[in-house]
Every structure is written in structure tokens, then in C-alpha cells.
Design a protein around this motif. Sequence first.
Motif, PDB file in Angstrom:
ATOM      1  N   ALA A   1       0.810  -1.204   0.046  1.00 46.35           N
ATOM      2  CA  ALA A   1       0.004  -0.071   0.017  1.00 46.35           C
ATOM      3  C   ALA A   1       0.806   1.318  -0.034  1.00 46.35           C
ATOM      4  CB  ALA A   1      -0.992   0.031   1.228  1.00 46.35           C
TER       5      ALA A   1
ATOM      6  N   SER B   1       3.755   1.343  -1.527  1.00 48.35           N
ATOM      7  CA  SER B   1       4.314   1.924  -2.655  1.00 48.35           C
ATOM      8  C   SER B   1       3.282   2.288  -3.732  1.00 48.35           C
ATOM      9  CB  SER B   1       4.887   0.553  -3.254  1.00 48.35           C
ATOM     10  OG  SER B   1       3.984  -0.487  -3.598  1.00 48.35           O
ATOM     11  N   GLY B   2       2.061   1.920  -3.360  1.00 52.05           N
ATOM     12  CA  GLY B   2       0.891   2.495  -4.483  1.00 52.05           C
ATOM     13  C   GLY B   2       0.621   4.184  -3.980  1.00 52.05           C
ATOM     14  N   ARG B   3       0.710   4.623  -2.732  1.00 55.06           N
ATOM     15  CA  ARG B   3       0.594   5.899  -2.324  1.00 55.06           C
ATOM     16  C   ARG B   3       2.010   6.678  -3.123  1.00 55.06           C
ATOM     17  NH1 ARG B   3      -0.124   5.079   4.021  1.00 55.06           N
ATOM     18  NH2 ARG B   3      -2.293   3.700   3.763  1.00 55.06           N
TER      19      ARG B   3
ATOM     20  N   GLY C   1       1.181   7.035  -6.876  1.00 57.91           N
ATOM     21  CA  GLY C   1       0.086   7.972  -7.081  1.00 57.91           C
ATOM     22  C   GLY C   1       0.633   9.625  -6.832  1.00 57.91           C
TER      23      GLY C   1
END
Length: 110
Positions: free
Chosen positions: A2, A4-6, A9
Motif C-alpha cells: 500500500a 508503494s501505491g501511495r 500516486g
Amino acid sequence: MAASGRWIGALRSLGRSLGQPARQQAADLSNTQRRHVGNLPVKPNSYVEDWAHKRENVELTFRFDAKTLAILGTAGIVTPYLIYQVCVTEFQTKQQKAGVPVKKYWGRDD
């Protein structure tokens, strides 16, 4: 995962903002509706604002004089004394009507 996804983005939005011309960013800001007072369309009331200013700065306007002393005496001494006397009178009246020996209260030795 999560986290890395932030980061991805955040980097994408940073890349988009850096890729836009400055004129387009300024145009986007000018199209937004401007509001005040907590994002509500409210006009300030001068009387309320004046009252709030006086309330916040009461230590600058407070005066200890005869009027203040009368208010403090009434609120702090006379009113509680009258409430006590009314309550004691009611208790003693109820005790007399019930035929119970009247209890003597502080300050009321009838």
C-alpha cells in the motif's frame, strides 16, 4: 504494498502538476468559487464581531466598581441564600403537614 501505491500516486500527481503550463494552473485557480468563513457564503455581522472582540479582551475592559460588586454580591451571596431559605421552608412545611417532627436546619432554629 500500500505504501508503494501511495508513492506512485504522489509521483504521478507531481508529474502532472509539473507538466502543466503556469497559465493553465492560474486559470484553474481563477475558476474556483471564492468563499469565506469556513467555506460558507456568509457576510460577517459587525455586532457579533464586536461582541466577540470584547469577549476575548475582557481583561482590558473590566472595571471593579460598585456595579460589579453589586452583581457579584447578588449572584454569589443573595441568590444562593434565598434559594436555601426557600428550600428549608418547603422542607419544614412538608414535615409539619406529614406530622413528622420538624428538623432544624443550619441557620433556621425556629
